[in-house]
Design a protein around this motif. Sequence first.
Motif, PDB file in Angstrom:
ATOM      1  N   THR A  81      -0.900  18.887  17.565  1.00 32.26           N
ATOM      2  CA  THR A  81      -1.635  20.103  17.217  1.00 32.26           C
ATOM      3  C   THR A  81      -0.639  21.171  16.768  1.00 32.26           C
ATOM      4  O   THR A  81       0.547  21.119  17.104  1.00 32.26           O
ATOM      5  N   VAL A  82      -1.151  22.130  16.019  1.00 28.25           N
ATOM      6  CA  VAL A  82      -0.354  23.237  15.500  1.00 28.25           C
ATOM      7  C   VAL A  82      -1.147  24.517  15.716  1.00 28.25           C
ATOM      8  O   VAL A  82      -2.331  24.587  15.366  1.00 28.25           O
ATOM      9  N   TYR A  98      -6.952  17.750  29.741  1.00 25.00           N
ATOM     10  CA  TYR A  98      -6.309  17.160  28.554  1.00 25.00           C
ATOM     11  C   TYR A  98      -6.430  18.069  27.333  1.00 25.00           C
ATOM     12  O   TYR A  98      -5.596  18.011  26.428  1.00 25.00           O
ATOM     13  N   ALA A  99      -7.442  18.930  27.323  1.00 24.82           N
ATOM     14  CA  ALA A  99      -7.630  19.828  26.183  1.00 24.82           C
ATOM     15  C   ALA A  99      -6.413  20.716  25.953  1.00 24.82           C
ATOM     16  O   ALA A  99      -6.168  21.170  24.826  1.00 24.82           O
ATOM     17  N   PHE A 100      -5.648  21.015  27.001  1.00 25.64           N
ATOM     18  CA  PHE A 100      -4.427  21.811  26.855  1.00 25.64           C
ATOM     19  C   PHE A 100      -3.479  21.181  25.844  1.00 25.64           C
ATOM     20  O   PHE A 100      -2.793  21.870  25.082  1.00 25.64           O
ATOM     21  N   TRP A 101      -3.433  19.858  25.841  1.00 22.76           N
ATOM     22  CA  TRP A 101      -2.524  19.126  24.949  1.00 22.76           C
ATOM     23  C   TRP A 101      -3.216  18.763  23.637  1.00 22.76           C
ATOM     24  O   TRP A 101      -2.597  18.873  22.569  1.00 22.76           O
ATOM     25  N   ALA A 102      -4.454  18.308  23.731  1.00 22.47           N
ATOM     26  CA  ALA A 102      -5.136  17.720  22.578  1.00 22.47           C
ATOM     27  C   ALA A 102      -5.825  18.738  21.695  1.00 22.47           C
ATOM     28  O   ALA A 102      -6.114  18.458  20.526  1.00 22.47           O
ATOM     29  N   GLY A 103      -6.111  19.946  22.233  1.00 23.36           N
ATOM     30  CA  GLY A 103      -6.947  20.876  21.495  1.00 23.36           C
ATOM     31  C   GLY A 103      -8.397  20.409  21.524  1.00 23.36           C
ATOM     32  O   GLY A 103      -8.710  19.294  21.944  1.00 23.36           O
ATOM     33  N   THR A 104      -9.291  21.278  21.081  1.00 27.54           N
ATOM     34  CA  THR A 104     -10.722  20.985  21.118  1.00 27.54           C
ATOM     35  C   THR A 104     -11.314  21.157  19.728  1.00 27.54           C
ATOM     36  O   THR A 104     -10.975  22.094  19.010  1.00 27.54           O
ATOM     37  N   THR A 121      -7.448  20.983  14.550  1.00 24.15           N
ATOM     38  CA  THR A 121      -6.482  21.373  15.576  1.00 24.15           C
ATOM     39  C   THR A 121      -5.057  21.323  15.061  1.00 24.15           C
ATOM     40  O   THR A 121      -4.144  21.826  15.728  1.00 24.15           O
ATOM     41  N   THR A 122      -4.828  20.723  13.880  1.00 26.24           N
ATOM     42  CA  THR A 122      -3.503  20.775  13.261  1.00 26.24           C
ATOM     43  C   THR A 122      -3.402  21.948  12.290  1.00 26.24           C
ATOM     44  O   THR A 122      -2.403  22.081  11.587  1.00 26.24           O
ATOM     45  N   ALA A 123      -4.416  22.794  12.267  1.00 28.42           N
ATOM     46  CA  ALA A 123      -4.416  23.971  11.391  1.00 28.42           C
ATOM     47  C   ALA A 123      -4.727  25.234  12.184  1.00 28.42           C
ATOM     48  O   ALA A 123      -5.304  26.179  11.657  1.00 28.42           O
TER      49      ALA A 123
END
Length: 274
Positions: A56-57, A253-259, A263-265
């Motif tokens: 993610t970014v 896990y959302a802390f790492w993976a994003g929701t 999530t890469t933008a």
Amino acid sequence: MSTLLATVITLTPVEPAQASASLAPAAHAWLLGRIAASDAALAADLHDGDGPRPFTVSNLWGAGPAREGRVTLDPQRPCWLRFTALTARVSAALERALPAPGDRLRLADAAFTVQETTTETERHPWAGRADYADLMQRYTLTPGPPPRGVTLRFASPTAFRSQGRDVPLPLPTLVFDGLLRKWNAFSPLALPEEAKRYAEACIALSRFRLRSHWVSFEAGDKGAQVGFTGEVRFRFLVGDGYWTRVMTLLAGYAFWAGTGYRTTAGMGQTQAVV
């Protein structure tokens, strides 16, 4: 080497300037360029791969409120970027890509000096390291009564894509199914697909405080859309000890993976609230 990695880069603008309020695409390009220097094949996979992305970014945080799509950069006001990695290979590449204090970093037309880079939660609440087995142990194997719900804080605009439409609401099915798909795509410890049915039938929205945002992207990206930020309490309607702990695992896990998506933008940066 940790499988899950969240790193925060603290930056100081080189000079006062106006910049786009959406610098996440530039941060994305910067990261892939840095990864390509040591692993060109991985950078190509991250750019072109189908399905969930193993990183993610964030957008640039700390620059102050946006006005007419622009933010003011002030050398007296530090900013920061956040990147996460969801596999061991990407985590290793991310660590190799990190700049050193004093390095220059450019995002579009804005130049910054790197003040600090950290992967330690003690140094920044959005940084950290973990492994999938660690998360399993922490959330599903702890003693005590089953949790009755979980609260998520959506720190950057979040939205979902469902049946060809954008959905700017934290519907339990969309939140937890997306996290389940990412977990099973990247974790060596798969979770049962029945978790999706529990999320559909046994999780309800409880208290929430949300705000909508119009999110625009740089020219050449995919336009603009509405997302939401804020806090949401999800209530477990059926107190089954196994499934409620699986849901809290996915929330953590959302802390790492994003929701959600993009999530890469810069979208979907999320924390579970203890």
